[in-house]
Design a protein around this motif. Sequence first.
Motif, PDB file in Angstrom:
ATOM      1  N   UNK A  19      -0.081   2.215   2.171  1.00 48.63           N
ATOM      2  CA  UNK A  19       0.629   2.183   0.895  1.00 48.63           C
ATOM      3  C   UNK A  19      -0.043   1.165  -0.018  1.00 48.63           C
ATOM      4  N   UNK A  20      -0.354   1.615  -1.229  1.00 49.42           N
ATOM      5  CA  UNK A  20      -0.927   0.716  -2.230  1.00 49.42           C
ATOM      6  C   UNK A  20       0.089   0.571  -3.355  1.00 49.42           C
ATOM      7  N   UNK A  21       0.490  -0.667  -3.614  1.00 46.37           N
ATOM      8  CA  UNK A  21       1.434  -0.990  -4.680  1.00 46.37           C
ATOM      9  C   UNK A  21       0.612  -1.463  -5.874  1.00 46.37           C
ATOM     10  N   UNK A  22       0.648  -0.707  -6.971  1.00 46.96           N
ATOM     11  CA  UNK A  22      -0.196  -1.022  -8.129  1.00 46.96           C
ATOM     12  C   UNK A  22       0.519  -1.850  -9.200  1.00 46.96           C
ATOM     13  N   UNK A  23       1.683  -2.417  -8.834  1.00 47.92           N
ATOM     14  CA  UNK A  23       2.376  -3.290  -9.786  1.00 47.92           C
ATOM     15  C   UNK A  23       1.633  -4.623  -9.911  1.00 47.92           C
ATOM     16  N   UNK A  46       7.420  -2.712  -0.413  1.00 44.60           N
ATOM     17  CA  UNK A  46       7.598  -1.938   0.811  1.00 44.60           C
ATOM     18  C   UNK A  46       6.804  -2.644   1.912  1.00 44.60           C
ATOM     19  N   UNK A  47       7.426  -2.877   3.068  1.00 42.88           N
ATOM     20  CA  UNK A  47       6.679  -3.514   4.159  1.00 42.88           C
ATOM     21  C   UNK A  47       5.389  -2.742   4.460  1.00 42.88           C
ATOM     22  N   UNK A  48       4.338  -3.448   4.693  1.00 47.76           N
ATOM     23  CA  UNK A  48       2.969  -2.949   4.966  1.00 47.76           C
ATOM     24  C   UNK A  48       2.194  -2.565   3.711  1.00 47.76           C
ATOM     25  N   UNK A  50      -5.470   8.674   4.225  1.00 47.74           N
ATOM     26  CA  UNK A  50      -4.559   9.064   3.147  1.00 47.74           C
ATOM     27  C   UNK A  50      -3.831   7.818   2.626  1.00 47.74           C
ATOM     28  N   UNK A  51      -3.599   7.758   1.329  1.00 44.79           N
ATOM     29  CA  UNK A  51      -2.908   6.631   0.714  1.00 44.79           C
ATOM     30  C   UNK A  51      -1.690   7.118  -0.064  1.00 44.79           C
ATOM     31  N   UNK A  52      -0.646   6.302  -0.056  1.00 44.19           N
ATOM     32  CA  UNK A  52       0.538   6.550  -0.882  1.00 44.19           C
ATOM     33  C   UNK A  52       0.514   5.467  -1.957  1.00 44.19           C
TER      34      UNK A  52
END
Length: 99
Positions: A21-25, A35-37, A58-60
Amino acid sequence: MKQITAKEVEQRLDKGEELNIIDVREVAEVKTGKIPTAVNIPLGLVEFKMPDLDKKLPYIIVCRSGGRSSQATLFLESYGFDVTNMEGGMLAWEGELEF
């Protein structure tokens, strides 16, 4: 563009699935909980961090409401990455948070 709901992400994590998971904030936004991880790569740095990402994985992609993550998803998709946008972003997230 592939989409996934926040609930689906939560359920997959609850089952013990390892998700990329990539958080772009922005960093300040992530301090309110992520989100954890999830790994934080602010939208403006995604292009520069691309060499660190593995095209075989794969990335979310996540942001606050789904707008910035849509941009990042389309951008990374255009470079051949397997990416999925989390609909509704963190506003739709009901699961655990990591600070």
